[in-house]
Motif scaffolding. Structure first.
Motif, PDB file in Angstrom:
ATOM      1  N   ASP A 200       0.623  -0.838   0.111  1.00 42.39           N
ATOM      2  CA  ASP A 200      -0.307  -0.080   0.117  1.00 42.39           C
ATOM      3  C   ASP A 200       0.913   1.325   0.388  1.00 42.39           C
ATOM      4  O   ASP A 200       0.555   2.336  -0.098  1.00 42.39           O
ATOM      5  N   GLN A 201       2.157   1.348   0.005  1.00 45.90           N
ATOM      6  CA  GLN A 201       3.026   2.113  -0.197  1.00 45.90           C
ATOM      7  C   GLN A 201       3.984   2.661  -1.464  1.00 45.90           C
ATOM      8  O   GLN A 201       4.317   3.334  -1.142  1.00 45.90           O
ATOM      9  N   TYR A 202       3.018   2.177  -1.920  1.00 45.31           N
ATOM     10  CA  TYR A 202       3.898   1.808  -3.988  1.00 45.31           C
ATOM     11  C   TYR A 202       2.249   2.752  -4.096  1.00 45.31           C
ATOM     12  O   TYR A 202       1.263   2.527  -4.619  1.00 45.31           O
ATOM     13  N   SER A 203       2.497   4.170  -4.707  1.00 49.18           N
ATOM     14  CA  SER A 203       1.465   4.821  -4.821  1.00 49.18           C
ATOM     15  C   SER A 203       1.666   4.830  -6.385  1.00 49.18           C
ATOM     16  O   SER A 203       1.495   4.002  -7.425  1.00 49.18           O
ATOM     17  N   ASP A 204      -0.137   4.236  -6.922  1.00 52.73           N
ATOM     18  CA  ASP A 204      -0.735   4.763  -8.164  1.00 52.73           C
ATOM     19  C   ASP A 204      -0.038   5.469  -9.358  1.00 52.73           C
ATOM     20  O   ASP A 204       0.583   4.930 -10.074  1.00 52.73           O
ATOM     21  N   SER A 205       0.366   6.320  -8.894  1.00 54.92           N
ATOM     22  CA  SER A 205       1.426   6.821  -9.506  1.00 54.92           C
ATOM     23  C   SER A 205       3.081   6.071  -9.512  1.00 54.92           C
ATOM     24  O   SER A 205       3.036   6.267 -11.406  1.00 54.92           O
ATOM     25  N   LEU A 206       3.543   5.627  -9.156  1.00 55.65           N
ATOM     26  CA  LEU A 206       5.209   5.460  -9.051  1.00 55.65           C
ATOM     27  C   LEU A 206       4.527   3.900  -9.972  1.00 55.65           C
ATOM     28  O   LEU A 206       5.212   3.570 -11.070  1.00 55.65           O
TER      29      LEU A 206
END
Length: 974
Positions: A200-206
């Motif tokens: 959940d710490q991987y952002s959508d933008s990443l």
């Protein structure tokens, strides 16, 4: 071998206490005298001043003597090591070693899966690299396998870059910001936390940017191991330190091991495979990971096993991904779908005896004291270790092979394909031989391995035999597409013999049909032929020994069998469930108690032989050690040299052999330097290190004998440049369990593969005049309780066929000149003081000529020099005073010291330092400084003593004048 530098310092400080106590007593006495001798008690000022001055001069002399004794006594070894001249590697050697280490790793990386021809990555030079381990990869292990920072190291990311790949920096930044360093996992502290960024710490933008960056993803999973601790089999067990990556869930459930994926790793794989259809999984570690999850992720096209890479290995990984190098590694261990299904699971780890209060011993180490009690471990599986169990049990119908095994022993894929054709098999004059023609039938150049196995005739209930046994192997040169090479396979028929510990009590080659096969791995047969042994051969006479033994090999370890139910093939492994169960009893038998000994029990005088005569010591024969170079061990001149040694000469060389053996000036024996570790030479005192090669597992994965030998040669050359004489390696204990913390330092689950690689390394180092301490002799196959009087129970057949075989090959084929003994007991006897192991087997049977050394010597309640030298031990790996000194001066003791000294000196004089006669060595810097200091103090004391006496006489004179003066002024008598 323990990596205990700070503990050394603490222990040395502890050993200084007696000297400091004496100095303190003198100081207190001087203070008391200063106050006690005053105007009231001594009215004569000249006498009072003289007493004060002399008392403080005594303090100065006592301090000087105490310091000199401390420096030349308990601190000498550490000072010698710490002040040794720094001999560094040349730039040419560094470049050569780095290139060779990279080449070796190119053959160590093992491709386990490559669906749809996913690798090499030829369609793009951009790569998303996922996994925190990509920023903190595994290069070695902890303890003696620790890496030095002296030379630059290639990382996974730098290796990809040098191969032409551009990696997603945003992912790298995410990982480095999450955690900069790997959790502490060393000799004294184990934090098993596996840092991994929660999904959940991987952002959508990443993720969106990553998909735009490249459609190729690589995931890195790492596992670390090291000395003094085994990997957790249950992450929820008491004493296991682990911090979850998220507060929302736990990474591990009760009963899950560290060789399974954590929940955070699973979540990461879910995330990556949801967004990428072509994923390469890189497993970076030594212990076989549980790959049962692969079936759930069809997007994971490729899997690479990358053992600890050493200095430059990861450059080769980049080249493999780019297709510049074709992977040719083969597994050195079996990979299981459930690591807990190994037959050793219930019989590894911590098993304390419950009835040994009277067998405990006091341990004084590193400034602390504690009581140590005996523990044990049962080698219940007998000879059925690793693939030998899985293949044989499957053949007997006792297990479902496909349900258990993910990747067999000896398995590995290539970017090309090969065809192997087996020629006619010849059996004549005790040798089995045949040719194998290997053809590259694919489109790119590559190397292949010819693996030869045998299946012996087995009688139900007879001698235990595995149905699949590696007997020989050869690796091809690099073959171009369409190119062929004919490889010759040859081995002695007694290589197929089994040890019969019950009947013949010797090696036996039973009559019958032996199936000899070439296989792509331990499970997959390519072709086979039958060799018929017409009659049974028993190797039990002087003119018919096994494998060239100097004396007949017969039972030596009956007392190590204990009361253990060993796994048997009889009736299709009928006793499987009973044999592999946890120990039924935790009590030591009365019989074992009678034989068991430790430092509180062993009394040297009780083991003296009244018939022993005191050897000659301190003779003036004028023989120099250099004159003995190249002469036979039994040359008469050795007696003349040994007669010259004094008790103190021998005792100091034996007792203080940590990281080298002491000098004996009277015979021209210089101080020699020995260093750790398994993949590199690291001098923890000077900070100088060699180039680190890939771990032993990686070397085994190459299945390339020549690379092992070349590694040994290169290490020997580096040793010479560093002025190092002995190497505390190679380690050749067996991967009995996938959870052993030190598996990175050992080669394989298979004795033959381990022995071939070890012998190659030893022979390579020896060619440069460097002696290798093959270790840990023997049965030191787990880290748990290894220094806690660990009683290892194993039957004679498994001891000889599995656990001693690599050492035997290193001695017979590699020419090993030194041995490091193990911490554990074999049955009731400590391995470092086991005469059956060190004298009967090692020296008498195998013909070993050299010296044995303990593992790191801290006493531990059972290590003591008196017992060891009388039973085949020669030197103590000690840098401090504990129980490493010989306390007995009996004829039996001095005779044993003479033998130990002979063994040490024989190895020393045949090392590279004596190639050109007697070496010239300057006095150590610290000792020169000490004598200068002593000289200055001596001059100062003489000067002060002169001034003290001069002042005393002056005061006496003045006192006499002052008494006489009033008499002169008195009126004259009438």
């Amino acid at each position: 071998m323990l990596d205990i530098n700070m503990s050394d310092v603490i222990a040395v400080l502890s050993s200084l206490v007696p000297y400091l106590v004496v100095l303190g007593v003198v100081l207190v006495a001087a203070i008391i005298i200063t106050f006690a001798v005053n105007k009231k008690t001594v009215k004569d000022v000249s006498v009072r001043k003289l007493i004060h001055s002399e008392s403080w001069l005594v303090v100065l002399v006592a301090a000087t003597v105490a310091i000199a004794l401390m420096l030349t006594g308990p601190m000498a070894t550490l000072l010698n090591n710490a002040t040794a001249k720094k001999y560094k590697l040349s730039d040419e050697t560094i470049a050569t070693a780095n290139a060779q280490a990279q080449e070796l790793y190119g053959e160590a990386v093992t491709m386990l899966q490559n669906n749809d021809g996913n690798l090499p990555l030829t369609g793009t030079n951009k790569l998303n690299v996922f996994g925190w381990g990509s920023t903190q990869p595994i290069l070695g292990g902890s303890g003696s396998g620790s890496m030095s920072n002296e030379h630059p190291m290639a990382s996974i990311l730098s290796g990809l870059k040098q191969a032409g790949f551009e990696t997603n920096s945003a992912l790298t930044d995410l990982y480095t910001k999450y955690r900069a360093e790997r959790p502490v996992l060393n000799m004294f502290q184990q934090d098993w936390t596996l840092p991994e960024v929660p999904a959940d710490q991987y952002s959508d933008s990443l993720i969106s940017d990553a998909k735009s960056f490249s459609d190729e993803a690589m995931v890195v999973i790492t596992r670390f191991g090291g000395e003094n601790a085994d990997l957790p089999r249950d992450m929820k067990a008491e004493g296991v330190t682990y911090v979850n990556n998220s507060k929302d869930y736990e990474d591990y459930k009760q009963g899950e091991s560290i060789l399974q994926l954590s929940q955070t790793e699973r979540n990461m794989l879910d995330l990556v495979t949801k967004n990428f259809d072509k994923v390469t999984l890189v497993y970076n570690g030594s212990n076989p990971l549980q790959f049962d999850f692969l079936a759930n992720y069809p997007q994971i096209k490729s899997v690479l096993w990358c053992p600890p890479a050493g200095q430059t290995g990861f450059n080769a990984l980049g080249d493999i991904l780019a297709g510049k190098v074709n992977p040719s590694g083969k597994t050195s261990d079996t990979f299981l779908k459930d690591v807990r299904s190994t037959p050793t699971l219930n019989n590894i780890g911590n098993f304390p005896y419950d009835n040994v209060e009277d067998m405990s011993a006091k341990v004084s180490f590193a400034g602390s004291e504690y009581m140590s009690s005996p523990t044990f471990v049962n080698y219940v599986e007998g000879i059925y270790v690793g693939y030998k169990f899985y293949e044989t049990a499957a053949d007997e119908g006792a297990i479902d092979y496909d349900e258990l095994v993910q990747y067999p022993f000896g398995y590995g894929l290539s970017y090309t394909t090969f065809d192997q054709k087996m020629g006619d098999v010849t059996y004549a004059d005790g040798k089995v031989s045949f040719d194998v023609t290997v053809t590259n039938t694919g489109d790119v150049a590559g190397k292949d391995v010819v693996e030869a196995y045998y299946n012996p005739p087995y009688t139900d209930g007879g001698i235990e035999k595995a149905s699949v046994n590696l007997v020989a192997f050869e690796k091809t040169k690099e073959l171009a597409p369409g190119e062929s090479e004919t490889v010759s396979i040859e081995f002695d028929d007694d290589d197929m013999a089994s040890y019969d510990s019950k009947g013949a009590k010797a090696y036996v080659l039973e009559q019958g049909d032996y199936e000899v096969s070439i296989q792509s791995d331990s499970h997959t047969v390519i072709d086979s032929a039958t060799v018929n042994v017409p009659e049974t051969v028993t190797y039990d006479s002087e003119d018919n020994t096994h494998d060239g033994d100097k004396t007949v090999a017969t039972n030596q370890f009956d007392n190590a069998e204990g009361y253990v139910t060993y796994l048997s093939r009889a009736n299709h492994f009928e006793n499987l469930e009973e044999a592999i169960a946890a120990p039924a009893s935790m009590s030591m038998s009365d019989e074992t108690k009678k034989e068991f000994t430790n430092n509180d029990i062993y009394k040297p005088s009780e083991h003296d032989d009244a018939s022993d005569e005191m050897p000659t010591t301190g003779a003036k024969n004028g023989v120099r050690l250099a004159e003995l170079r190249g002469k036979d061990y039994d040359d008469p001149q050795w007696d003349k040299l040994l007669d010259q040694l004094t008790f103190d000469d021998m005792e100091n060389m034996i007792a203080m052999a940590g990281y080298g053996t002491a000098a004996i000036d009277s015979i021209g024996k210089i101080k020699l330097t020995d260093l750790d570790g398994p993949a590199a030479l690291i001098n923890n005192f000077t900070g100088v290190s060699s180039i680190a090669f890939p771990s032993a597992v990686g070397i085994a994965n190459t299945w390339n004998k020549d690379l092992a030998t070349e590694f040994g040669k290169t290490l020997g050359k580096m040793a010479r440049e560093m002025h190092v004489d002995g190497w505390y390696a190679p380690g050749m204990n067996i991967h009995r369990s996938p959870f052993s913390g030190r598996n990175f330092e050992y080669f394989s689950e298979d004795a033959l593969l381990s022995g071939v690689m070890a012998a190659g390394e030893v022979a390579g180092a020896r060619s440069q005049g460097v002696y290798s301490f093959i270790k840990h002799f023997a049965l030191n196959d787990q880290e748990t309780n290894r220094t806690a009087m660990l009683v290892t129970w194993a039957n004679e057949q498994s001891i000889r066929e599995i656990y001693l075989k690599p050492f035997e090959m290193a001695v017979k084929d590699g020419g090993a000149q030194a041995v490091m003994t193990a911490y554990n007991y074999i049955g009731p006897t400590y391995a470092g003081a086991n005469p059956a192991l060190l004298n009967t087997v090692l020296r008498d049977e195998w013909g070993f000529r050299g010296f044995t050394l303990t593992d790191y010597f801290a006493g531990f309640g059972y290590q003591n020099a008196d017992q060891e030298i009388r039973n085949g031990g020669d030197a103590m790996l000690a840098t401090m005073d504990v129980t490493n000194h010989v306390t007995s001066k009996s004829a039996t003791s001095v005779k044993a010291m003479r033998t130990a000294s002979h063994n040490i000196l024989y190895t020393a004089v045949n090392s590279w330092q004596y190639e050109n006669g007697e070496p010239k060595v300057a006095m150590p810097v610290w000792k020169t400084g000490m004598w200068i200091g002593v000289a200055i103090v001596a001059v100062l004391v003489i000067g002060l003593e002169f001034l003290t006496i001069q002042k005393y006489l002056k005061r006496r004179k003045q006192a006499t004048v002052s008494i006489a003066a009033p008499a002169a002024d008195a009126p004259a008598e009438a």
